[in-house]
Design an enzyme around this catalytic site. Structure first.
Site, PDB file in Angstrom:
ATOM      1  N   SER A  95       0.892  -1.175   0.000  1.00 29.63           N
ATOM      2  CA  SER A  95       0.000   0.000   0.000  1.00 29.63           C
ATOM      3  C   SER A  95       0.917   1.209   0.000  1.00 29.63           C
ATOM      4  O   SER A  95       1.379   1.651   1.054  1.00 29.63           O
ATOM      5  CB  SER A  95      -0.884   0.016   1.247  1.00 29.63           C
ATOM      6  N   LYS A 170      -6.310   2.892  -2.685  1.00 30.06           N
ATOM      7  CA  LYS A 170      -6.084   2.140  -1.444  1.00 30.06           C
ATOM      8  C   LYS A 170      -5.988   3.086  -0.244  1.00 30.06           C
ATOM      9  O   LYS A 170      -6.525   2.801   0.839  1.00 30.06           O
ATOM     10  CB  LYS A 170      -4.796   1.316  -1.590  1.00 30.06           C
ATOM     11  N   LYS A 239      -0.022   5.125   8.349  1.00 31.00           N
ATOM     12  CA  LYS A 239       0.743   5.438   7.117  1.00 31.00           C
ATOM     13  C   LYS A 239      -0.205   5.670   5.940  1.00 31.00           C
ATOM     14  O   LYS A 239      -0.063   6.628   5.184  1.00 31.00           O
ATOM     15  CB  LYS A 239       1.708   4.273   6.854  1.00 31.00           C
TER      16      LYS A 239
END
Ligand code: NDP
Length: 295
Positions: A95, A170, A239
């Site tokens: 990702s 994503k 993140k």
């Protein structure tokens, strides 16, 4: 096909296990013991260095925490860039972030290596079952080449658009996941405090319009039971939200709700540490309110 898989973490491991059933697989992992154990269990070859892992591969799949970690594998004496054969297909299932993806793709294109961003969604259970959603960014021809490989672990494989759009999709998905977790933490602890039985609250919500994937698929199995399995690190969710917020800022868009969610998730990560699971902000809220969503 000869496939190399680099990064046998929580999700990489079950994805690679599915690849091993269909293809000739070589694996590499930073902590070598994990690659050796995996190879023994799944009939794969464990390589000692990233470069050795990609030598002779038709397809390379990476699944590391960040795009920068993948970029770091390209360089150095054991780096993979010099070891990739012309014509290799490079599927980065990290990702990641679009800027680093585009930089890597431009670099690899000079060696006639085609990279796409192909982050996944569906969790470790989805990886085991081969039902992941894969969000692919890249040109149409490379997407077509990638599909049969991604089918080893993916059920819905979507061409999102040019390079980096898989990463973008994503990051947005996981930001919405994070918002849901925080919203459920605040609202369910509130209901428990108001005297509603936790299971009744969750079941009623799941038969009503406020329900979500988190309330339907995660809270009953992981929170009401008190199981709290560790399948996806909160640090990685934080993140992902950071990537999404940076995307929105780059576009000059205000997103006050998502910014606040990002701050709260980051605070939770600081409080709970790098190994905490992504649902543990709920546990923090339970502690703050003196309640438990259990039952
Ligand atoms: P983990 O933290 O469980 O594993 C990370 C893996 O990357 C390990 O194999 C680790 O090696 C390796 N690694 C970490 N840093 C480096 C580095 N600098 N260089 C080389 N290898 C490194 O992560 P996940 O498997 O959970 O996640 C991988 C990616 O997939 C992330 O981008 C995540 O956001 C995404 N993802 C995860 C999901 C999940 O449910 N877990 C779901 C969907 C996407 P070592 O064994 O040595 O620590």
């Amino acid at each position: 096909m000869r496939i190399s898989f680099l990064g046998l973490g929580a999700i990489g491991r079950p994805m690679a296990a599915r690849v091993a059933k269909l293809h000739q697989l070589t694996v590499w992992n930073r902590t070598a013991d994990r690659a050796i154990a995996f190879a023994g269990e799944h009939g794969a070859v464990a390589a000692g260095t990233p470069r050795a892992a990609v030598s002779g591969a038709d397809v390379v799949i990476t699944c590391l925490p960040t795009s920068r970690d993948v970029e770091g594998l390209l360089d150095g004496p054991d780096g993979i860039e010099a070891g990739l054969a012309s014509g290799t297909l490079f599927l980065d299932c990290t990702s990641g972030d679009a800027a680093t993806t585009r930089r890597m793709a431009a670099r690899l294109a000079k060696r006639n290596v085609s990279l796409v961003d192909a982050p996944v969604s569906g969790g470790t259970n989805g990886a085991e079952a081969g039902t992941l959603t894969v969000m692919v960014g890249g040109d149409a021809a490379t997407f077509e080449r990638a599909v049969p490989v991604l089918q080893a672990f993916g059920k819905r494989i979507v061409h999102m658009g040019p390079l980096g759009t898989g990463d973008a999709m994503k990051a947005v998905n996981n930001t919405l996941l994070g918002v849901n977790i925080l919203a459920l933490a605040e609202s369910l602890t509130g209901l428990v405090k108001a005297g509603v039985h936790p299971r009744v609250a969750v079941e009623t919500l799941n038969a009503s319009s406020g329900r979500s994937f988190v309330s339907e698929a995660l809270i009953p199995d992981r929170v009401l039971t008190g199981a709290w399995p560790r399948t996806f690190r909160l640090a990685l969710l934080d993140k992902d939200v950071g990537i999404c917020l940076a995307q929105l800022r780059d576009l000059g868009l205000d997103a006050p709700l998502l910014e606040r969610a990002g701050e709260l998730l980051h605070q939770a990560r600081t409080a709970l540490g790098e190994d905490a699971d992504y649902l543990e902000p709920i546990r923090l809220q339970e502690g703050r309110t003196g309640t438990a969503i259990r039952g």
